[in-house]
Write a protein that holds these residues in place. Structure first.
Motif, PDB file in Angstrom:
ATOM      1  N   PHE A   1       4.615  12.038   0.456  1.00 33.72           N
ATOM      2  CA  PHE A   1       4.262  10.776   1.088  1.00 33.72           C
ATOM      3  C   PHE A   1       4.320  10.917   2.605  1.00 33.72           C
ATOM      4  N   HIS A   2       3.331  10.371   3.290  1.00 33.83           N
ATOM      5  CA  HIS A   2       3.309  10.429   4.770  1.00 33.83           C
ATOM      6  C   HIS A   2       3.175   9.018   5.333  1.00 33.83           C
TER       7      HIS A   2
ATOM      8  N   GLN B   1       3.224   5.607  -6.073  1.00 32.34           N
ATOM      9  CA  GLN B   1       2.911   5.576  -7.506  1.00 32.34           C
ATOM     10  C   GLN B   1       1.771   6.539  -7.840  1.00 32.34           C
ATOM     11  N   LEU B   2       0.755   6.582  -6.990  1.00 30.97           N
ATOM     12  CA  LEU B   2      -0.362   7.498  -7.230  1.00 30.97           C
ATOM     13  C   LEU B   2       0.074   8.958  -7.096  1.00 30.97           C
ATOM     14  N   LEU B   3       0.961   9.236  -6.146  1.00 31.03           N
ATOM     15  CA  LEU B   3       1.481  10.596  -5.994  1.00 31.03           C
ATOM     16  C   LEU B   3       2.297  11.005  -7.219  1.00 31.03           C
ATOM     17  N   LEU B   4       3.088  10.068  -7.751  1.00 32.46           N
ATOM     18  CA  LEU B   4       3.845  10.346  -8.970  1.00 32.46           C
ATOM     19  C   LEU B   4       2.905  10.653 -10.130  1.00 32.46           C
TER      20      LEU B   4
ATOM     21  N   GLU C   1       0.823  -1.209   0.000  1.00 37.26           N
ATOM     22  CA  GLU C   1       0.000   0.000   0.000  1.00 37.26           C
ATOM     23  C   GLU C   1       0.861   1.265   0.000  1.00 37.26           C
ATOM     24  N   ASP C   2       2.036   1.205   0.611  1.00 40.03           N
ATOM     25  CA  ASP C   2       2.947   2.351   0.598  1.00 40.03           C
ATOM     26  C   ASP C   2       3.456   2.620  -0.812  1.00 40.03           C
ATOM     27  N   TYR C   3       3.876   1.554  -1.501  1.00 40.44           N
ATOM     28  CA  TYR C   3       4.344   1.721  -2.876  1.00 40.44           C
ATOM     29  C   TYR C   3       3.214   2.216  -3.778  1.00 40.44           C
TER      30      TYR C   3
ATOM     31  N   THR D   1      13.278  12.034  -1.009  1.00 41.02           N
ATOM     32  CA  THR D   1      12.423  12.049  -2.202  1.00 41.02           C
ATOM     33  C   THR D   1      10.957  11.913  -1.845  1.00 41.02           C
ATOM     34  N   ILE D   2      10.627  10.900  -1.033  1.00 41.30           N
ATOM     35  CA  ILE D   2       9.201  10.693  -0.757  1.00 41.30           C
ATOM     36  C   ILE D   2       8.629  11.805   0.111  1.00 41.30           C
TER      37      ILE D   2
END
Length: 211
Positions: free
Chosen positions: A210-211, A160-163, A154-156, A204-205
C-alpha cells in the motif's frame, strides 16, 4: 508491553466501559528523586486524552490560559501547540479530537521531544523513545471507537484489493472495513511473519504494498 509502552485495561466504575491507559516509560530513571516523566495515552469513559506528566513539574495558575508545549518529532522542525494544564499542576493534557489528531501525527515517530515552558517555574522537558507507539495508540483507539490511521474509503478499498490479489479474500471491496477484511488481513500477516492482529498498521500495509 509494546516497545517502551505499558498498556493496561480496566472497566470504568461508572458505566463498565473499557478504560485503556498506555504509559511511555522510556524516561524512567531509578535515580530520579521525585519520579519520572511520563507520556500517557488514555481512553476513559469514551473520551480520549494524551498527557505529559511528571512529579517534578510545577505549573501555576498564571499559565492556565497560555500554556504552550514545544514538540519535535524525530528530526523534523520543532512546532508548538496549546495544551491544557492538569489541575494538579504536574503536567499538561490534550483532550478528544486534539489528542486523537496528535496521536495520529506521532504514531510512526521514533522519538518525541516535549518541552513545557512556564512563566514562573521554568522549563521542563523530556525526550521519549516512541518504539511501540502505533500498537499502544491502537489499543486506545479501539477502546474509544476511532480510527488511528484515518484512512479514507478509497484507502481501505485499495487495501482490500491488494489482499484479494495476494490470495486473501476480504469479501467485499467497497472500502468498508469488515470482519472479512480483518480476517483476510490477519491471514496475510501470519503468512509474512507479522502479528496476526487483523489491523491495518503501518508495517502491515507497507509489506502489502500500500502506498
Amino acid at each position: 508491553m509494546s516497545g517502551w509502552w505499558m498498556v493496561g485495561e480496566e472497566k470504568s466504575r461508572l458505566d463498565d466501559s473499557l478504560t485503556t491507559i498506555a504509559k511511555n516509560v522510556s524516561q524512567f530513571d531509578m535515580n530520579r528523586r521525585n519520579g519520572q516523566m511520563l507520556l500517557l495515552a488514555r481512553c476513559h469513559e469514551g473520551r480520549t486524552a494524551l498527557a505529559f506528566v511528571g512529579a517534578d513539574i510545577r505549573i501555576g495558575h498564571v499559565d492556565d490560559y497560555g500554556l504552550f508545549l514545544d514538540h519535535r518529532i524525530d528530526e523534523q522542525r520543532a512546532d508548538r501547540k496549546r495544551w491544557t494544564p492538569l489541575s494538579s499542576g504536574r503536567g499538561a493534557i490534550l483532550f478528544s479530537n486534539r489528542a486523537v489528531n496528535f496521536m495520529r501525527h506521532i504514531k510512526h515517530a521514533e522519538k518525541l521531544y516535549l518541552r513545557i515552558k512556564t512563566k514562573r517555574a521554568g522549563i521542563y522537558d523530556a525526550d521519549f523513545s516512541m518504539a511501540g507507539a502505533e500498537r499502544a495508540f491502537q489499543a486506545v483507539a479501539v477502546a474509544c471507537g476511532w480510527d488511528l490511521w484515518n484512512y479514507a474509503v478509497e484507502d481501505y478499498k485499495e487495501i482490500q484489493l491488494l489482499l484479494k490479489s495476494a490470495g486473501f479474500d476480504p469479501g467485499e471491496t467497497e472500502g468498508r472495513w469488515s470482519e472479512g477484511s480483518e480476517k483476510a488481513l490477519a491471514e496475510f500477516q501470519a503468512s509474512v511473519g507479522l502479528p496476526a492482529s487483523g489491523l491495518p498498521d503501518y508495517e502491515t500495509i507497507k509489506t502489502l504494498g500500500f502506498h
